[in-house]
Every structure is written in C-alpha cells, then in structure tokens.
Write a protein that holds these residues in place. Structure first.
Motif, short mmCIF file in Angstrom:
data_model
loop_
_atom_site.label_atom_id
_atom_site.label_comp_id
_atom_site.label_asym_id
_atom_site.label_seq_id
_atom_site.Cartn_x
_atom_site.Cartn_y
_atom_site.Cartn_z
N PRO A 155 3.98 2.95 -4.61
CA PRO A 155 3.19 3.22 -5.82
C PRO A 155 3.64 2.43 -7.05
O PRO A 155 2.91 2.36 -8.05
CB PRO A 155 3.38 4.73 -6.04
N GLY A 156 4.82 1.84 -6.99
CA GLY A 156 5.34 1.11 -8.14
C GLY A 156 4.86 -0.33 -8.26
O GLY A 156 5.28 -1.05 -9.17
N VAL A 157 3.98 -0.76 -7.34
CA VAL A 157 3.47 -2.13 -7.40
C VAL A 157 1.96 -2.14 -7.29
O VAL A 157 1.34 -1.15 -6.91
CB VAL A 157 4.07 -3.02 -6.28
N LYS A 158 1.37 -3.29 -7.62
CA LYS A 158 -0.07 -3.47 -7.45
C LYS A 158 -0.32 -4.83 -6.83
O LYS A 158 0.46 -5.79 -7.03
CB LYS A 158 -0.80 -3.36 -8.79
N TYR A 201 -2.46 2.77 7.99
CA TYR A 201 -1.52 2.08 7.10
C TYR A 201 -1.93 0.65 6.78
O TYR A 201 -1.24 -0.04 6.03
CB TYR A 201 -0.12 2.10 7.70
N GLY A 202 -3.03 0.20 7.35
CA GLY A 202 -3.54 -1.13 7.02
C GLY A 202 -3.26 -2.23 8.02
O GLY A 202 -3.62 -3.39 7.78
N PHE A 203 -2.63 -1.92 9.13
CA PHE A 203 -2.39 -2.92 10.16
C PHE A 203 -3.68 -3.22 10.94
O PHE A 203 -4.54 -2.34 11.08
CB PHE A 203 -1.33 -2.44 11.15
N LYS A 236 0.80 -1.23 0.00
CA LYS A 236 0.00 0.00 0.00
C LYS A 236 0.83 1.27 0.00
O LYS A 236 0.34 2.33 -0.42
CB LYS A 236 -0.94 0.00 1.21
N VAL A 237 2.08 1.20 0.45
CA VAL A 237 2.90 2.41 0.50
C VAL A 237 3.86 2.52 -0.68
O VAL A 237 4.60 3.49 -0.78
CB VAL A 237 3.71 2.51 1.82
#
Length: 264
Positions: A204-207, A253-255, A201-202
């Motif tokens: 931007p270069g991946v999905k 942050y998704g934790f 999630k942090v």
C-alpha cells in the motif's frame, strides 16, 4: 471376566502402539519450497490451501532466485524450486539438481515502474527514449541486483532496449531481492523502483506510475521443478500448483497462469 478385561486392555495397547508411529508419520509429512521473493503472498495462500486439502505441511523460504539456486546447488534441503526467471532454473538443470520431467513454466508477470504513494510524480508513458534519469531527479531508483536478481536483469534489459540505461545507471540502488527494492520505495528511501506488478499490488505504500511495454525485455516466466532429492509428496504438490484452486489464487494476486489443470 478379569482375563477378558486384561485381554481387551492388551489389544487396545497394541492398537495404540501401532497407530502412534503411523499417526506421527502422517503429521510429520512436510515439503520445503524455495521460491522467488515476489511469490510470497500468493504462494503462502496456495500452500495453506494445499495443507488444508492434504494435511502435508509446506515450509517456504523466499529470496532472490539467484540466492536460492546457489543454496540448492550447495545441498540445501529443498523439495521444490520456483524461480522468477528461466536462467536460474536452467542453471540448476545443468547442475543436475532438479528432477527430470518435473519442470513446468507455471506463471507470468509484468514489469512496472513505481513511486512512493505520496509522490508528486504522476503516470508516465514508458517508450523508446524514456528519460528515467530525469524523472528520478536527485532520488534513487531501486531494483534487484542487475547482475543476478531476475527483476534487476529484466529491468536492465528493458532500459537498454529503450535507450535509458546509461544515464540512469548511476542512480540505481541495487537490492538482494525484489521485495527489498519495494521496501525502499515504500519508505521513501528511493524516488522510483522497478518491480513486478504483483509486488506493487500488495504494497500500500507505493503506486504504479508506468508499465514497461511487452518486447522491451524477455518474457517474465516463473518455472517450477522438483529438486533431485525431493520427497515423494512433491508429485501431488506440483499437481496442486496447476489446479483450479491454485490458479484462482495466483490470478487474484495478478499473476498470469501459463499451465492449468481443469477442476476434477
């Protein structure tokens, strides 16, 4: 008049001399946290909030939990250890390197499959018999060292459970920590990667193209504890980690936050 002025100056000098070391002492208060690499973004924000509230500086060292545990065992001056799995906290517990009664299972996370942002690979369903090797094609699969780094341990456990490990193993690129695996994928140097959801999630270069099902690997738990030689300030820091302020940051942050403390 001169005598009174001289006496006043002496009083001011005495007060200054008394205050100086106390002020310096307050400014010098600091804590050192050794934390799993996947916690960096969230914990940096939490530490900033703690410093703002208390004036105590927090210095963080991020790496694989395995590397940090070994450093603490070797005498590294850490006050707090935050691991990305239970095994390395257990390791230090057995070595009597953490303070009894301070250990808490603080956070949870999810394991996901990622690809470079511009990859042609679309969303996939990860289930029993999932053919990860075929999906990777001629490319590499990045994750942490499956012999020591928590994300690698979780990844291998999941793939073994799903029957995908044997075929995919030769394609793996092992890294020192989860953030290094993330970088390989974001740069296109690996076709796929297995990381935590919070890492994906942090960056931007991946999905995210798939999520590993619950039960395919041990529950991802981040325990935290004070080290045996921790400074007194560690108590308030550990309490702050369970405050509403910290919880809100971690959740942003998704934790998943396992242990919380109501706002006061």
């Amino acid at each position: 008049m001169l005598r009174r002025t001289f006496t006043t100056k002496l009083a001011l000098l005495a007060a200054t001399l008394w205050l100086a070391p106390h002020a310096a002492s307050a400014q010098d208060k600091s804590l050192t946290v050794f934390a799993a690499a996947s916690m960096k973004n969230a914990l940096d924000d939490v530490n900033g909030a703690y410093t703002k509230a208390t004036g105590v500086k927090v210095m963080s060292s991020y790496a694989a939990s395995s590397a940090l545990a070994k450093q603490i065992e070797g005498g590294a001056p850490a006050d707090i250890f935050m691991s990305a799995d239970l095994n390395w906290m257990d390791y230090l517990d057995r070595k009597k390197a953490i303070k009894p009664g301070t250990r808490v299972s603080l956070l949870g996370n999810k394991l996901v499959l990622i690809a470079p942002k511009d990859s042609k690979i679309g969303n996939v369903t990860i289930a029993q018999g999932f053919d990860l090797a075929k999906l990777a094609g001629d490319g590499r699969i990045a994750t942490g060292d499956v012999k020591a780094v928590p994300v690698g341990l979780y990844a291998k456990a999941a793939l073994e459970k799903l029957g995908s490990w044997a075929a995919a193993e030769p394609k793996f690129a092992m890294t020192d920590n989860v953030r290094a695996a993330l970088v390989l994928v974001s740069r296109g140097e690996a076709a796929l990667g297995i990381v935590y959801e919070t890492d994906a999630k942090v960056e931007p270069g991946v999905k995210i193209i798939g999520a590993f099902p619950e039960g395919s690997h041990p529950t991802i738990v981040y325990p935290v504890a004070a080290t045996e030689n921790a400074k007194p300030e560690v108590t308030s820091y550990l309490e702050f980690l369970r405050s509403k302020t910290a919880r809100d940051i971690f959740e942003k942050y998704g934790f998943t936050v396992f242990t919380t403390k109501p706002a006061t």
